[in-house]
Design a protein around this motif. Structure first.
Motif, mmCIF file in Angstrom:
data_model
loop_
_atom_site.group_PDB
_atom_site.id
_atom_site.type_symbol
_atom_site.label_atom_id
_atom_site.label_comp_id
_atom_site.label_asym_id
_atom_site.label_seq_id
_atom_site.Cartn_x
_atom_site.Cartn_y
_atom_site.Cartn_z
ATOM 1 N N ILE A 368 -2.926 -4.814 -6.653
ATOM 2 C CA ILE A 368 -2.340 -4.652 -7.983
ATOM 3 C C ILE A 368 -0.971 -3.987 -7.862
ATOM 4 C CG2 ILE A 368 -2.609 -3.531 -10.233
ATOM 5 C CD1 ILE A 368 -5.598 -3.750 -9.900
ATOM 6 N N GLY A 369 -0.916 -2.942 -7.046
ATOM 7 C CA GLY A 369 0.361 -2.260 -6.848
ATOM 8 C C GLY A 369 1.410 -3.197 -6.280
ATOM 9 N N GLY A 370 1.014 -4.002 -5.306
ATOM 10 C CA GLY A 370 1.978 -4.899 -4.668
ATOM 11 C C GLY A 370 2.464 -5.983 -5.618
ATOM 12 N N LEU A 371 1.529 -6.556 -6.383
ATOM 13 C CA LEU A 371 1.934 -7.634 -7.284
ATOM 14 C C LEU A 371 2.841 -7.103 -8.398
ATOM 15 C CD1 LEU A 371 -1.362 -9.664 -7.378
ATOM 16 C CD2 LEU A 371 0.777 -10.237 -6.233
ATOM 17 N N THR A 372 2.511 -5.930 -8.932
ATOM 18 C CA THR A 372 3.404 -5.385 -9.953
ATOM 19 C C THR A 372 4.738 -4.987 -9.334
ATOM 20 O OG1 THR A 372 2.369 -3.240 -9.644
ATOM 21 C CG2 THR A 372 1.595 -4.566 -11.492
ATOM 22 N N GLY A 373 4.721 -4.720 -8.031
ATOM 23 C CA GLY A 373 5.987 -4.473 -7.341
ATOM 24 C C GLY A 373 6.888 -5.688 -7.426
ATOM 25 N N LEU A 374 6.282 -6.859 -7.347
ATOM 26 C CA LEU A 374 7.101 -8.066 -7.465
ATOM 27 C C LEU A 374 7.691 -8.185 -8.870
ATOM 28 C CD1 LEU A 374 5.077 -10.664 -5.416
ATOM 29 C CD2 LEU A 374 7.131 -9.412 -4.787
ATOM 30 N N VAL A 375 6.904 -7.762 -9.860
ATOM 31 C CA VAL A 375 7.436 -7.787 -11.227
ATOM 32 C C VAL A 375 8.676 -6.895 -11.313
ATOM 33 C CG1 VAL A 375 6.922 -7.219 -13.628
ATOM 34 C CG2 VAL A 375 5.155 -8.208 -12.176
ATOM 35 N N LEU A 376 8.590 -5.727 -10.637
ATOM 36 C CA LEU A 376 9.729 -4.811 -10.685
ATOM 37 C C LEU A 376 10.865 -5.288 -9.793
ATOM 38 C CD1 LEU A 376 7.760 -1.464 -10.592
ATOM 39 C CD2 LEU A 376 9.020 -2.412 -12.515
ATOM 40 N N GLY A 377 10.511 -6.047 -8.751
ATOM 41 C CA GLY A 377 11.551 -6.544 -7.860
ATOM 42 C C GLY A 377 12.331 -7.693 -8.469
ATOM 43 N N SER A 378 11.776 -8.308 -9.491
ATOM 44 C CA SER A 378 12.512 -9.386 -10.157
ATOM 45 C C SER A 378 13.511 -8.772 -11.111
ATOM 46 C CB SER A 378 11.572 -10.268 -10.968
ATOM 47 O OG SER A 378 10.434 -10.554 -10.214
ATOM 48 N N VAL A 391 6.545 1.619 -14.102
ATOM 49 C CA VAL A 391 6.951 2.044 -12.760
ATOM 50 C C VAL A 391 6.007 3.132 -12.251
ATOM 51 C CG1 VAL A 391 8.811 3.063 -11.424
ATOM 52 C CG2 VAL A 391 9.328 1.473 -13.271
ATOM 53 N N VAL A 392 5.678 4.066 -13.142
ATOM 54 C CA VAL A 392 4.776 5.148 -12.746
ATOM 55 C C VAL A 392 3.436 4.565 -12.299
ATOM 56 C CG1 VAL A 392 3.633 7.249 -13.525
ATOM 57 C CG2 VAL A 392 5.911 6.702 -14.362
ATOM 58 N N ALA A 393 2.942 3.596 -13.080
ATOM 59 C CA ALA A 393 1.680 2.960 -12.710
ATOM 60 C C ALA A 393 1.821 2.251 -11.371
ATOM 61 C CB ALA A 393 1.261 1.974 -13.795
ATOM 62 N N HIS A 394 2.907 1.498 -11.215
ATOM 63 C CA HIS A 394 3.121 0.759 -9.972
ATOM 64 C C HIS A 394 3.086 1.688 -8.760
ATOM 65 C CE1 HIS A 394 5.133 -1.300 -6.707
ATOM 66 N NE2 HIS A 394 6.106 -0.423 -6.768
ATOM 67 N N PHE A 395 3.865 2.765 -8.808
ATOM 68 C CA PHE A 395 3.893 3.553 -7.571
ATOM 69 C C PHE A 395 2.624 4.359 -7.352
ATOM 70 C CE2 PHE A 395 4.790 7.642 -9.244
ATOM 71 C CZ PHE A 395 5.915 7.634 -10.054
ATOM 72 N N HIS A 396 1.932 4.701 -8.436
ATOM 73 C CA HIS A 396 0.643 5.346 -8.172
ATOM 74 C C HIS A 396 -0.352 4.354 -7.571
ATOM 75 C CE1 HIS A 396 2.020 8.780 -10.728
ATOM 76 N NE2 HIS A 396 1.270 9.455 -9.886
ATOM 77 N N TYR A 397 -0.311 3.115 -8.017
ATOM 78 C CA TYR A 397 -1.203 2.114 -7.409
ATOM 79 C C TYR A 397 -0.889 1.934 -5.930
ATOM 80 C CZ TYR A 397 -4.114 0.408 -11.227
ATOM 81 O OH TYR A 397 -5.073 0.312 -12.188
ATOM 82 N N VAL A 398 0.402 1.901 -5.607
ATOM 83 C CA VAL A 398 0.745 1.682 -4.208
ATOM 84 C C VAL A 398 0.487 2.933 -3.376
ATOM 85 C CG1 VAL A 398 2.590 1.126 -2.604
ATOM 86 C CG2 VAL A 398 2.444 -0.062 -4.768
ATOM 87 N N MET A 399 0.983 4.067 -3.874
ATOM 88 C CA MET A 399 0.937 5.261 -3.021
ATOM 89 C C MET A 399 -0.438 5.907 -3.038
ATOM 90 S SD MET A 399 4.605 7.041 -3.482
ATOM 91 C CE MET A 399 4.421 7.449 -5.194
ATOM 92 N N PHE A 400 -0.972 6.057 -4.236
ATOM 93 C CA PHE A 400 -2.247 6.747 -4.340
ATOM 94 C C PHE A 400 -3.382 5.747 -4.094
ATOM 95 C CE2 PHE A 400 -4.602 9.953 -7.282
ATOM 96 C CZ PHE A 400 -5.320 10.376 -6.198
ATOM 97 N N GLY A 401 -3.321 4.605 -4.821
ATOM 98 C CA GLY A 401 -4.338 3.579 -4.624
ATOM 99 C C GLY A 401 -4.239 2.970 -3.231
#
Ligand code: HEM
Ligand SMILES: [Cu+2]
Lengths: 546, 213
Positions: A368-378, A391-401
């Motif tokens: 989930i974190g990675g896919l939303t990263g693509l949303v932010l990368g676009s 963004v807060v959700a994205h990085f918590h998914y990647v870093m914490f999740g």
């Protein structure tokens, strides 16, 4: 138990000091990589808990609109401290300093790292950095309130204690560099006979790639931080627009480090996943070389994408679409890993122990974190979502999740090896489940709020966000409960857990060939490596060994 | 692999734990130097950006620097790089005395460099040119940046010279105490490498600030 003989014959590293001292000094002045790894474990876990408590307090403030438990300035300092602690004190050093230190030498068949005394120094430099953060809270001016990104010009203008706090980050960076240098040298110089690069366990590969990023990226943040301090002290003008300086230059320099730094955070975690999956699926990892090489690829391409954090800060259009494109490319090697893990599990005979459950949770959350990263990368979508809760959700998914859950996975996977005891499985598994539920309540709501327009780093919000904010806060309690159960179980098991044999999971990398806990020198005799790292046909021979 | 146990030359270790790996030590040093280059790299980047932005004012400001002192310091630093290399060569050839002499000379050169730097900075500061000064703030932005970078970059380089002196003094102590010997001189070599780096960075700073006008 069959390993009884081994245990009697050789003292383990708890019982035998590496220096002339005994008692507490035999730990504080040790040069043994295992003891240093454990010292890191205790220190870093402490800061993690502090960071969690601050996070809970922030969530408590946000449970209802308006002022709830603190004023706005306190909130600003809390999210800054939370960010600084979680990034610089927990997640960047976490896996390499603890598990890298403890297991990298063992996994390559070495007695210690290349520079044991430097290793101890790194630890104390880390502690010094942490103390500086602490001191900065109490100096006149009050705790730093800039956010962990220290953006210019606010970080030059703010009257809070910015210089001391960011100097702490500089010092912590130094520790990170020294650890990186130590690991690279160790991997190049101390592999056991037969341990070619392509026989190294994947955790070693990941830590090795990470070490390179630590060496290459960290000096850049070092100089950036120094420049901000000098700017604050003397008004030099390098970043200050009033004197002709360029605040965007600061952002470039900051993200040239901080983007690769997210790979410092995630790569070792991916390495741990690549250890755990084969062990519990009883199958050689699928695509060993692809996983090893994708670590290096991530380390390399990760350097080229930093400006995706700056789409809205006024770069040229060309720069923006180029960075957007490059960002997509870096997703590929991560995808390679995920597919290889899944392929490994396919038709494996899976033994769903706690570490494996953490890994499953990781795969969901990290995806989930990675896919939303693509949303932010676009480019287009990021302009809408920049600096929102998305963004807060994205990085918590990647870093914490991502890394956070793997931190717990690693803790459970290697716990028997490190402490010679098992933990209790039931509470451990309950903790995973609670964590997963709490985590998604806490952060998935933030995707929705962000999409609806809730900006990040805000102390207050409009009434339409109230329900989601509430769910999020309740999620934080469930999450905290999960962490509490998990840690409680582990701490209780340190004394009361059943004794663990040398190889409770049926792993085959070198650490499972030696007693738990390992003897002081790891190996009575440096082993000669003949097998591929995940060759489970060894299991039979290993049974005979012990 | 060079992982041979040399038992008993370090008493706070158990014998088997001691290992000496000269190649490893040098590899570590090179990696560290690499990080130093990147550290300065950040500043060179800032310099490049602003030079590109304010080419004329950089030129005007640069004319105020004292090329004479800059050149002298370049010569001093280059010579010190030579003496430290000679010191290493001397210990390899088992000439402890010469090694000590050359290393001491290196330290002397380093101090000379710093004294020159001190006078140079003081002269500028006496003219009221330093970050935040009224004189400087009255000037156009490009010049403010030039002098800002000048102080920061030469200052950080100066700090490295200072650290270098401390390192070299330690080496001197080790030489005298026979901790550095003809068959165990990696420490000295690594200190030499560090010193060459300090020299090398100056070689880049010198033209950027003093010569391009
Ligand atoms: C119980 C656990 C946690 C809770 C309740 C929590 C909560 C929060 C909250 C409420 C914010 C402020 C968001 C905003 O307004 O922009 C935040 C920011 C942040 N969190 Fe967490 N968090 C937790 C764990 C973590 C972990 C484990 C990490 C890192 C590994 C982390 C890293 C960050 C960072 C980097 C920020 C940004 C700080 C800033 O804006 O300067 N958090 N967190
Ligand atoms: Cu990024």
């Amino acid at each position: 138990m069959a390993n009884g003989a081994v245990a009697i014959e050789e003292k383990n590293f708890y019982q035998q000091s590496t220096n002339k001292y005994s008692g507490i000094l035999s730990w504080l002045l040790t040069t043994d990589h295992k003891r240093i790894g454990l010292m890191y474990l205790y220190t870093i876990s402490f800061f993690f808990i502090v960071g969690v408590i601050i996070g809970i307090l922030m969530r408590l403030e946000l449970i209802a609109p308006g002022k709830t438990i603190m004023d706005a300035q306190t909130y600003n300092t809390l999210f800054t401290l939370h960010g600084v602690i979680m990034i610089f004190l927990f997640i960047v050093p976490g896996l390499p300093a603890i598990f890298g230190n403890f297991f990298l030498p063992i996994q390559i068949g070495a007695r210690d790292v290349a520079f044991p005394r430097l290793n101890l120094l790194s630890y104390y430099v880390y502690v010094a950095g942490a103390i500086l953060v602490f001191i900065s809270l109490f100096l006149p001016g009050g705790p730093i309130d800039t956010g962990w990104t220290f953006y210019i010009p606010y970080s030059v203008r703010s009257s809070t204690n910015v210089s001391m706090a960011i100097f702490a980050a500089f010092v912590l960076g130094f520790s990170s560099i020294l650890t990186g240098i130590n690991f690279v040298t160790t991997v190049h110089r101390l592999r056991a006979p037969g341990m070619t690069f392509f026989k190294m366990p994947l955790f070693v590969w990941a830590t090795y790639a990470t070490a390179w990023i630590q060496i290459i990226a960290t000096p850049v943040i070092g100089i950036t931080i120094l420049l901000v301090i000098i700017e604050r002290a003397f008004g030099v003008g390098i970043f200050d627009p009033a004197l002709g300086g360029d605040p965007i230059l600061y952002q470039h320099l900051f993200w040239i480090y901080s983007h690769p730094a997210v790979y410092i955070m995630i790569l070792p975690a991916m390495g741990v996943v690549s250890e755990i999956i084969p062990t519990f699926a009883r199958r050689t990892i699928f695509g060993y070389k692809a996983i090893a090489m994708s670590s290096l690829a991530i380390a390399f391409v990760g350097y080229l994408v930093w400006a995706h954090h700056m789409f809205t800060s006024g770069m040229s259009d060309t720069a923006r679409w180029i960075f957007s494109l490059l960002t997509f490319i870096v997703a590929l090697p991560s995808g390679v890993k995920v597919f290889n893990w899944v392929a490994t599990m396919y038709k494996g005979s899976i033994d769903p122990q706690t570490p494996f459950l953490w890994v499953m949770s990781f795969i969901v959350l990290f995806s989930i974190g990675g896919l939303t990263g693509l949303v932010l990368g676009s480019l287009a979508t990021d302009v809408h979502l920049h600096d929102t809760y998305f963004v807060v959700a994205h990085f918590h998914y990647v870093m914490f999740g991502g890394t956070g859950t793997i931190f717990f996975a690693a803790l459970h996977y290697w716990f028997p090896k490190m402490f010679g005891r098992m933990y209790f499985k039931k509470p451990a598994n309950i903790a995973v489940l609670l964590f997963f539920i709490g985590f998604n309540m806490l952060y998935f709501t933030k995707f929705i709020m962000g999409y609806m327009g809730m900006p990040r780093r805000y102390y207050d919000y409009l009434p339409q966000f109230a329900t989601l904010q509430e769910i999020s806060t309740v999620g934080s309690w469930i999450l905290a409960l999960a962490i509490f159960i998990m840690l409680g179980n582990l701490i209780y098991s340190l004394r009361k857990g059943p004794k663990a044999g040398p190889n409770p999971w049926g792993g085959v990398t070198l650490e499972w060939h030696i007693p738990s806990p390992p003897p002081m020198e790891n190996f009575k005799e440096i082993p000669t490596v003949t097998h591929e790292p995940y060759d489970f046909s060894q299991l039979k021979e290993m049974k005979n060994e012990s | 692999m060079n992982h041979n146990s040399v038992a008993g030359n370090e008493n706070n270790h158990t014998a088997a734990h001691v290992h000496r790996d000269d190649v490893g030590a040098k590899l570590g040093m090179w990696l560290f130097l690499f990080t130093e280059v990147l550290l300065f790299g950040g500043m060179f980047l800032a310099y490049a950006v602003y030079r590109y932005q304010y080419p004329d004012q950089f030129r005007i400001a640069a004319m105020e620097l004292n090329t004479g002192i800059g050149t002298l310091n370049t010569v001093i630093l280059l010579t010190s790089s030579l003496t430290v290399a000679l010191s290493i060569a001397a210990i390899q050839k088992k000439n402890k005395f010469l090694s000590i002499l050359m290393l001491s000379l290196t330290v002397v050169f380093a101090l000379m460099f710093m004294v020159n730097k001190y006078f140079e900075w003081m002269a500028k500061i006496d003219h009221g040119i330093f970050p935040g000064s009224e004189e400087l703030l009255g000037r156009p932005n490009g010049q403010i940046l030039f002098f800002g970078l000048y102080y920061v970059m030469t200052g950080l380089h100066g700090l490295h010279v200072f650290i270098g002196v401390i390192v070299l003094l330690f080496m001197l102590y080790f030489l005298i105490k026979n901790d550095i010997t003809p068959d165990n001189y990696t420490k000295l070599e690594n200190a030499g490498l560090y010193w060459h780096l300090v020299d090398l960075i100056w070689i880049f700073l010198f033209p950027l600030f003093y010569l391009i006008q």
